[in-house]
Design an enzyme around this catalytic site. Structure first.
Site, PDB file in Angstrom:
ATOM      1  N   ARG A  39      -8.821-103.805  16.138  1.00 29.72           N
ATOM      2  CA  ARG A  39      -9.988-103.473  16.954  1.00 29.72           C
ATOM      3  C   ARG A  39     -10.536-104.729  17.626  1.00 29.72           C
ATOM      4  NH1 ARG A  39     -13.590-102.570  13.341  1.00 29.72           N
ATOM      5  NH2 ARG A  39     -14.717-104.498  13.757  1.00 29.72           N
ATOM      6  N   TYR A  71     -18.366 -90.319  41.047  1.00 34.12           N
ATOM      7  CA  TYR A  71     -17.571 -89.455  40.180  1.00 34.12           C
ATOM      8  C   TYR A  71     -18.495 -88.731  39.197  1.00 34.12           C
ATOM      9  CZ  TYR A  71     -14.683 -88.347  36.102  1.00 34.12           C
ATOM     10  OH  TYR A  71     -14.094 -87.716  35.035  1.00 34.12           O
ATOM     11  N   ASP A  73     -16.374 -99.670  41.254  1.00 35.13           N
ATOM     12  CA  ASP A  73     -15.277 -98.883  40.698  1.00 35.13           C
ATOM     13  C   ASP A  73     -14.119 -98.965  41.689  1.00 35.13           C
ATOM     14  OD1 ASP A  73     -13.478 -96.912  39.912  1.00 35.13           O
ATOM     15  OD2 ASP A  73     -15.044 -95.578  39.180  1.00 35.13           O
ATOM     16  N   LYS A  88      -5.330 -93.759  35.951  1.00 34.11           N
ATOM     17  CA  LYS A  88      -4.938 -93.385  37.298  1.00 34.11           C
ATOM     18  C   LYS A  88      -3.805 -94.278  37.825  1.00 34.11           C
ATOM     19  CE  LYS A  88      -8.389 -90.434  36.977  1.00 34.11           C
ATOM     20  NZ  LYS A  88      -9.164 -90.839  35.798  1.00 34.11           N
TER      21      LYS A  88
END
Length: 383
Positions: A48, A101, A174, A199
């Site tokens: 982590r 978005y 973004d 994406k």
């Protein structure tokens, strides 16, 4: 500095020093042996906190975006959530584009809103409106998408950066639609870049992830602390998949762009089409800005249909090669109806999308086949 495609293949991707393996190993481990208490090898103790496969991806991302630090997360929204925690405290405000978005707006409005963050919307293509909103509300963060999702509006990053810097606000961009292959917001004055790695950067519709890239060391330290403390990190295998995808990003983006241009040329004058939204069109209101700050215009196309909602729904359900699905940026072509899919969460707000809008993620198939598939579906719409 080497060129983009060279960095995409080599930066952060050093061959394994032990075996000489050209592709760095995939470190599927949760923990790391210590050479005595606190004797960490290369700083690794627990996956982590840090994992070599995630580090490799983060190094590549920082290089491609022109940043100094990058952080990979389990999803784009996990990346955005951590960034919001790093830049805002209760009582502060964030200025969001009025066509952001839906998932981003839901996170800001419904999750962070309950913790005392006020959000305001503005049309970032209207610089006077941005200046007025900043002067009136003094937001701590300005949140921009360009090209925006799904209306493909273009924001002048350098101009908005000047407004943000003058007011002491953070400018977040973004860059998911454009990718660093087409534009690098940090070089234009932005403070932070965010990505959905799901994406174009992953590029094969087989991984979910997100990223934050910055240049400021203090902000990087804060984000790094939260990445570990909150824990929504990118898993090693997911990181490996995105690293693999990045190696072909440049060539894929060029093919996406080629195909999008072919589709736009084929359907722009179709009688069923009210308007095509694509920044590569000279008629697009943001075309000149896009031509200045982007290398090409990308693979996303949105279409407004004369037949309204019924026509939009019929179109997305009758294509063959264009698969009806959410997401975007994969090698395969996707088509969706934002009002009831990706942007359903903003219905009834200032961010509501038109009912006759269809969003197309143009893949890298042969353009002739894509044009034929879309044309047949358009021809079948009621006159």
């Amino acid at each position: 500095m080497t060129e983009f495609n060279t960095r995409a293949i080599h930066d952060g991707q050093t061959p394994d020093p032990t075996t000489g393996a050209v592709i760095p190993p995939l470190y599927l481990t949760s923990t790391f042996k210590q050479d005595g208490i606190g004797g960490l090898r290369e700083g690794y103790e627990y996956s982590r906190s840090g994992n070599p496969t995630r580090t490799a991806l983060q190094d590549t991302l920082a290089s491609l975006e022109g940043g100094t630090h990058a952080f990979a997360f389990a999803s784009g929204l996990a990346a955005e959530d951590t960034l919001l925690r790093a830049t805002l405290v209760p009582g502060e405000k964030i200025l969001v584009g009025n066509d952001a978005y839906g998932g981003t707006y839901r996170l800001i409005n419904r999750v962070h809103g309950e913790w005392g963050i006020t959000n305001l919307t503005v049309d970032f293509t209207d610089l006077d409106a941005v200046r007025a909103a900043v002067a009136t509300h003094a937001p701590r963060v300005l949140w921009v998408e360009t090209p925006s999702n799904p209306l493909l509006r273009i924001v002048d990053i350098a101009a908005v950066a000047e407004i943000a810097q003058a007011s002491g606000a953070f400018l977040v961009v973004d860059n998911t639609f454009a990718t660093p292959s087409l534009q690098q917001p940090l070089t234009l004055g932005a403070d932070v870049v965010v990505h959905s790695l799901t994406k174009y950067l992953g590029g094969h519709s087989d991984v979910v992830g997100g990223a934050v890239i910055v240049r400021d060391a203090n902000l990087a330290e804060h984000i790094g602390f939260l990445q570990n403390a909150v824990g929504a990190v990118a898993a090693p295998f997911d990181s490996w998949l995105v690293s693999r995808g990045l190696k072909t990003l440049g060539v894929r983006i060029d093919r996406h762009s080629d195909n999008a241009e072919a589709i736009v040329a084929a359907i722009e004058q179709h009688p069923a089409v009210e308007a095509v939204l694509y920044p590569g069109l000279p008629s697009h209101p943001g075309h000149e800005i896009a031509a200045r700050q982007m290398r090409r215009f990308g693979g996303m196309v949105s279409v407004l249909l004369r037949g309204g909602e019924a026509a939009a729904r019929q179109l997305v359900e009758t294509t063959t090669l264009f698969t009806l699905a959410e997401s975007l940026g994969g090698v395969e072509s996707l088509i969706e109806y934002p009002a009831a899919m990706t942007h359903a969460s903003v219905a009834g707000t200032a961010l509501e999308v038109p009912a006759n809008l269809v969003r197309i993620s143009v893949g890298i198939e042969d353009a002739r086949d894509l044009v034929a598939d879309l044309t047949v579906a358009l021809d079948a719409l009621p006159a």
